[in-house]
Design a protein around this motif. Structure first.
Motif, PDB file in Angstrom:
ATOM      1  N   HIS A   1       1.990   5.260   8.352  1.00 41.72           N
ATOM      2  CA  HIS A   1       1.735   4.922   7.221  1.00 41.72           C
ATOM      3  C   HIS A   1       0.587   4.554   6.552  1.00 41.72           C
ATOM      4  O   HIS A   1       0.142   3.398   5.860  1.00 41.72           O
ATOM      5  N   GLY A   2      -0.420   5.472   6.655  1.00 47.18           N
ATOM      6  CA  GLY A   2      -1.771   5.195   6.458  1.00 47.18           C
ATOM      7  C   GLY A   2      -2.165   4.965   5.162  1.00 47.18           C
ATOM      8  O   GLY A   2      -2.865   4.626   4.410  1.00 47.18           O
ATOM      9  N   VAL A   3      -1.267   5.611   4.204  1.00 46.69           N
ATOM     10  CA  VAL A   3      -1.742   5.586   2.647  1.00 46.69           C
ATOM     11  C   VAL A   3      -1.683   4.093   2.416  1.00 46.69           C
ATOM     12  O   VAL A   3      -2.467   3.506   1.382  1.00 46.69           O
ATOM     13  N   LEU A   4      -1.112   3.175   3.114  1.00 49.34           N
ATOM     14  CA  LEU A   4      -0.921   1.677   2.813  1.00 49.34           C
ATOM     15  C   LEU A   4      -2.348   1.093   3.083  1.00 49.34           C
ATOM     16  O   LEU A   4      -2.530  -0.202   2.972  1.00 49.34           O
ATOM     17  N   TYR A   5      -3.122   1.545   3.923  1.00 50.97           N
ATOM     18  CA  TYR A   5      -4.162   0.973   4.639  1.00 50.97           C
ATOM     19  C   TYR A   5      -5.524   1.616   4.287  1.00 50.97           C
ATOM     20  O   TYR A   5      -6.534   1.281   4.718  1.00 50.97           O
ATOM     21  N   VAL A   6      -5.427   2.608   3.407  1.00 47.92           N
ATOM     22  CA  VAL A   6      -6.508   3.179   2.872  1.00 47.92           C
ATOM     23  C   VAL A   6      -7.223   2.194   1.608  1.00 47.92           C
ATOM     24  O   VAL A   6      -6.336   1.649   0.844  1.00 47.92           O
ATOM     25  N   ASN A   7      -8.586   1.938   1.755  1.00 46.06           N
ATOM     26  CA  ASN A   7      -8.995   1.309   0.606  1.00 46.06           C
ATOM     27  C   ASN A   7      -9.278   2.086  -0.482  1.00 46.06           C
ATOM     28  O   ASN A   7     -10.143   2.593  -0.893  1.00 46.06           O
ATOM     29  N   TRP A   8      -8.388   2.002  -1.625  1.00 47.29           N
ATOM     30  CA  TRP A   8      -7.937   2.746  -2.588  1.00 47.29           C
ATOM     31  C   TRP A   8      -9.025   1.923  -3.678  1.00 47.29           C
ATOM     32  O   TRP A   8      -9.131   0.840  -3.781  1.00 47.29           O
ATOM     33  N   PRO A   9      -9.322   3.018  -4.742  1.00 49.94           N
ATOM     34  CA  PRO A   9     -10.203   2.344  -5.919  1.00 49.94           C
ATOM     35  C   PRO A   9      -8.936   1.662  -6.617  1.00 49.94           C
ATOM     36  O   PRO A   9      -7.951   1.719  -6.837  1.00 49.94           O
TER      37      PRO A   9
END
Length: 697
Positions: free
Chosen positions: A637-645
C-alpha cells in the motif's frame, strides 16, 4: 536610456514602514512599504524616524502567507562573470522582512517560511542589473532596449514574477494614494532567472573567445520529477528548459575579474580587442516533457505506475504549446528519445499519435537498424499548408542503439538531422558602433529549433543536446575562420575539456532541480566514454532519486507551488500540513521500527550461560513475523506512505490514495479498524487540498 535596477539599496526600518533607498542615486525616489498593511508608495524627500538596518543587493519580491506578508530581500550575491561587460550574479542568501512589528508565530506559517527559504537556498537563481539574461541574443535584438529591464524579461523565465506582482501592479497603476503609473518603481524591480549559467574565457587554436552556456527553466508547470509531468490546459509542459550556447569574439569585457560594473558600464561597451568588432554567435535548443496528459504515480515501487490519458483530450493544449513554440523559434524538430518497448512505449505512441493529429497529410518513414526494429522514425507533413506543418517529428531509439557502450551510434541521429541543422542556421550579431543601448546588427538568424525529450528530459536529452551543440559550434568556428573545413575543436584539448565540463555541469544542474540528484551518464559527457566510476555514480544517483522522489519531493513541490503562486495561503486554512491519515496507518512504520529494534536486541544481547534459548528464539520469531507483515503492508500500500504535496494535490495522488484506503478496508487483519475512520478520512484528508484547488480555479 532605460531605467535599470539599483545596484545598491539601503533598507531603513521603523515601526510604521520599511524604506528602500539607493545611496548611489540620492536624487531617486525611495520606495516605502507601509507596515502592517503592505501599501506601497514612492517618496521624494528624506524619511524621518527610520533606522538603517542593512544594505541589500536587491528586492526579490513580496509574498503573503497565512498570517503576515514578507518582503524578500537579497542580502548576498556572488559574481558569476561578465557577459558583454555586464556582471551576472547568483543569489546566495536572502532575508524575509515581516510587515508585522511583532511577528505572530504559527505552525503553518513557520512551515511556509521553511519551504520558501529552502527553495531559494537550493534553487540556482541568477540576475543582472544591466543585462537581460531571460532572453536569447536573437530575441534581445528584436526588443526595445529603452524599456525597463523587467518589461523586456521573457515571462516564462521571469521566475520571481509572482512575488514581484505587488511592485509591478504598483508600477503600472499606483495606489489610492498615488494614482497612475509610477516609473520610479522600475529601479526596484529586479528580474531573476532560475537555471544554469557559466561564463568562461578560452582559446581555440590561439584565438581568444568567451564561451557561455545558459539554461533557462520555465516557471510555468514547474515542479519535481513525479509530481510534474506532461502538459496542462494552458499548453505549458513540465521541465521546459531553453538552452543557449554563446560564443563571444573580440570582447575583452567578458569573463570573470575586473570591475563589477558601475554606472558607466550599463551597456558593457568598453571596447573590443584591438579595435575589432565584437561578434556574438548563439545557438538555442529546447527540452520539455511529452505534451500529452500523462503521469507517473509513486507507489514505493522502484518503477512508478504510468498513466496516459486519451491523446484526443490533449490536442487543444498541445496546439497552444506548439503555437507558442513556433512563434518563438520557427520550425520545431521534435526529437523523441523514449524507449520503443516496455512501459515507455505508451508515451512514445501517444506523442506520435498527437503529431499525426496536428499536422495535415501526415506521413512517416522508419529506418530499421541491426539492434532494434526501428532505430529512427520520421513523421511530418507531405504538403505543408498550415502552422502545425512546421512540426517535424524524429524518433531515435537511444537506449537500444547505444547499449553495449556503442555511443558512436548516436551519430545516426545527427546524420538524420544534418539537413535540418544546416538549414536552421544560428544567430550572429555584431555590436553597432556608437549605440549607447548596446544594440546589435544582425548578420544571421536561427530559423528553427530542436526540441529534445526523453521521459524526464534529463539524461538522454542532455547527451543529445551536447552532441548538437558540438556540431553547431564546430560549424560556427569554421564559418568565422578559426577552424578550417573538416577540422573540429577536438584537437584543442583544453577547449575540448572546457566544452565537456560545461555541458556536464548543465546536465547536473538541470537534473538536480527536477529529480534531486545530478544527471546520469555525465561521465560520457565529461570524458567521452563510459567509466566504472561513472556507472557507480549512476547507481548512487538512482538510489538517491528513489528516496527523494518518494519521501522528500512532496515538500519540495509545495515550495515550488508557494513561490510561484500556484497555491495561495489563506488565513482560514488551518493545519494544512497535518497528517490526516488514520493513526493505525501512520503507526505501522513505527511498529516496523520497533520490530527491527527488538530483533536486533534479541540477536545481539549477551545471554547468561544457563539461560534458556527457546524463549528468545520464539521472541525473535514473533517480532520477525510482525515486521515482515508490516513491511509487506507498507510495500503493498505504498501510495499511503509517499510524501505527497499537500498544498496543490495531484489528481492521480488523490485517486490513488482513496483506492489504497479502499483496499486497506478489505484487509482481514486491520480492515475493520480502518473502516471506523472512514468519515474522518473523506472529510478531513483533502479538505485543505480542495480549498487550494478551488482558489487556483
Amino acid at each position: 536610456m532605460a531605467s535599470l535596477p539599483f545596484r545598491d539599496i539601503n533598507v531603513h526600518a521603523s515601526a510604521s514602514h520599511y524604506a528602500f533607498t539607493s545611496p548611489s542615486s540620492p536624487a531617486a525616489q525611495s520606495l516605502v512599504v507601509e507596515r502592517p498593511s503592505g501599501d506601497l508608495r514612492l517618496n521624494d524627500g528624506p524619511l524621518h524616524g527610520g533606522k538603517r538596518i542593512s544594505s541589500i543587493a536587491g528586492i526579490l519580491g513580496m509574498i503573503k502567507l497565512r498570517l503576515d506578508k514578507y518582503i524578500v530581500v537579497i542580502t548576498q550575491a556572488q559574481p558569476m562573470g561578465r557577459l558583454k561587460g555586464h556582471m551576472v550574479y547568483k543569489v546566495i542568501t536572502t532575508e524575509f522582512l515581516p510587515l508585522r512589528e511583532r511577528p505572530l508565530h504559527d505552525k503553518d506559517e513557520d512551515t511556509y517560511l521553511t519551504l520558501l527559504k529552502g527553495f531559494i537556498r537550493s534553487g540556482p537563481l541568477y540576475f543582472s542589473y544591466s543585462f537581460d539574461i531571460t532572453n536569447t541574443f536573437q530575441r534581445q535584438s528584436q526588443l526595445d532596449q529603452s524599456l525597463p529591464l523587467w518589461k523586456r524579461a521573457d515571462d516564462r523565465f521571469f521566475w520571481n514574477r509572482f512575488v514581484q506582482s505587488d511592485l509591478i501592479d504598483f508600477r503600472i497603476s499606483g495606489t489610492r494614494h498615488q494614482n497612475g503609473p509610477q516609473p520610479g518603481a522600475d529601479s526596484y524591480i529586479l528580474p531573476v532567472m532560475f537555471g544554469m549559467l557559466e561564463i568562461a574565457n578560452a582559446t581555440v587554436k590561439s584565438n581568444p573567445l568567451t564561451l557561455v552556456l545558459i539554461t533557462r527553466r520555465s516557471r510555468h508547470r514547474a515542479g519535481t520529477r513525479y509530481f510534474s509531468r506532461g502538459i496542462d490546459e494552458q499548453g505549458n509542459v513540465s521541465n521546459f528548459n531553453e538552452t543557449e550556447q554563446i560564443v563571444l569574439l573580440n570582447d575583452s569585457t567578458s569573463g570573470l575579474g575586473g570591475f563589477a560594473g558601475g554606472g558607466g558600464m550599463h551597456n558593457g561597451k568598453v571596447g573590443g580587442s584591438g579595435g575589432k568588432e565584437v561578434q556574438i554567435l548563439s545557438y538555442v535548443q529546447t527540452r520539455g516533457s511529452v505534451p500529452v496528459y500523462w503521469a507517473e504515480v509513486n507507489t514505493l515501487h522502484y518503477t512508478p505506475r504510468l498513466q496516459v490519458r486519451g491523446v484526443e483530450s490533449a490536442v487543444e493544449a498541445a496546439k497552444a504549446h506548439f503555437d507558442q513554440q513556433i512563434k518563438l523559434y520557427g520550425d520545431n524538430h521534435l526529437v523523441n528519445l523514449v524507449n520503443r518497448k516496455g512501459r515507455e512505449k505508451r508515451v512514445k505512441d501517444a506523442y506520435e499519435q498527437l503529431v499525426r493529429l496536428l499536422v495535415s497529410s501526415p506521413t512517416g518513414a522508419g529506418q530499421p537498424g541491426p539492434s532494434s526494429h526501428e532505430k529512427i522514425s520520421i513523421l511530418g507533413s507531405t504538403a505543408p499548408r498550415q502552422e502545425f506543418d512546421r512540426l517535424h517529428y524524429v524518433y531515435f531509439d537511444f537506449h537500444n542503439e547505444t547499449k553495449g557502450l556503442k555511443w558512436h551510434r548516436a551519430q545516426l541521429l545527427l546524420d538524420q538531422l544534418n539537413t535540418a541543422l544546416e538549414k536552421q542556421q544560428y544567430f550572429r550579431g555584431v555590436d553597432m558602433p556608437g549605440s549607447f543601448e548596446g544594440s546589435l546588427e544582425v548578420r544571421n538568424s536561427q530559423t528553427s529549433v530542436v526540441r529534445t525529450n526523453c521521459m524526464d528530459c534529463l539524461d538522454r536529452t542532455n547527451v543529445v543536446q551536447s552532441m548538437l551543440a558540438r556540431w553547431t559550434l564546430n560549424r560556427q568556428l569554421t564559418d568565422i575562420g578559426i577552424l578550417s573545413r573538416g577540422e573540429t575543436f577536438t584537437s584543442d584539448a583544453a577547449f575540448e575539456f572546457l566544452f565537456r565540463k560545461m555541458w556536464a555541469d548543465n546536465a547536473d544542474i538541470v537534473s538536480k532541480s527536477y529529480s534531486g540528484t545530478g544527471a546520469l551518464k555525465t561521465d560520457l559527457t565529461r570524458t567521452g566514454r563510459r567509466t566504472i566510476q561513472g556507472a557507480l555514480q549512476d547507481v548512487q544517483n538512482s538510489i538517491t532519486r528513489y528516496v527523494r522522489n518518494n519521501f522528500l519531493d512532496g515538500p519540495k513541490q509545495d515550495s515550488f507551488d508557494l513561490f510561484l503562486g500556484t497555491y495561495l495561503p489563506n488565513p482560514s486554512s488551518y493545519m494544512v500540513f497535518a497528517d490526516r491519515r488514520p493513526l493505525l496507518i501512520q503507526g505501522i512504520p513505527y511498529l516496523l521500527a520497533f520490530c527491527v529494534f527488538f530483533i536486533f536486541v534479541g540477536t545481539f544481547t549477551r545471554r547468561l550461560p544457563d539461560a534458556a534459548v527457546l524463549p528468545m528464539r520464539i521472541f525473535i520469531l514473533v517480532w520477525s513475523l510482525v515486521g515482515a507483515w508490516c513491511l509487506n503492508f507498507i510495500y503493498g500500500h505504498g501510495v499511503l506512505y509517499v510524501n505527497w504535496p499537500k498544498l496543490s494535490p495531484r489528481p492521480w495522488a488523490t485517486e490513488g490514495y482513496h483506492e489504497a484506503i479502499s483496499n486497506v478496508r478489505k484487509d482481514r487483519v486491520i480492515g475493520q479498524f480502518v473502516a471506523r475512520h472512514e468519515r474522518g478520512l473523506s472529510a478531513s484528508r483533502y479538505t485543505n487540498a480542495e480549498e487550494g484547488k478551488k482558489r487556483i480555479e
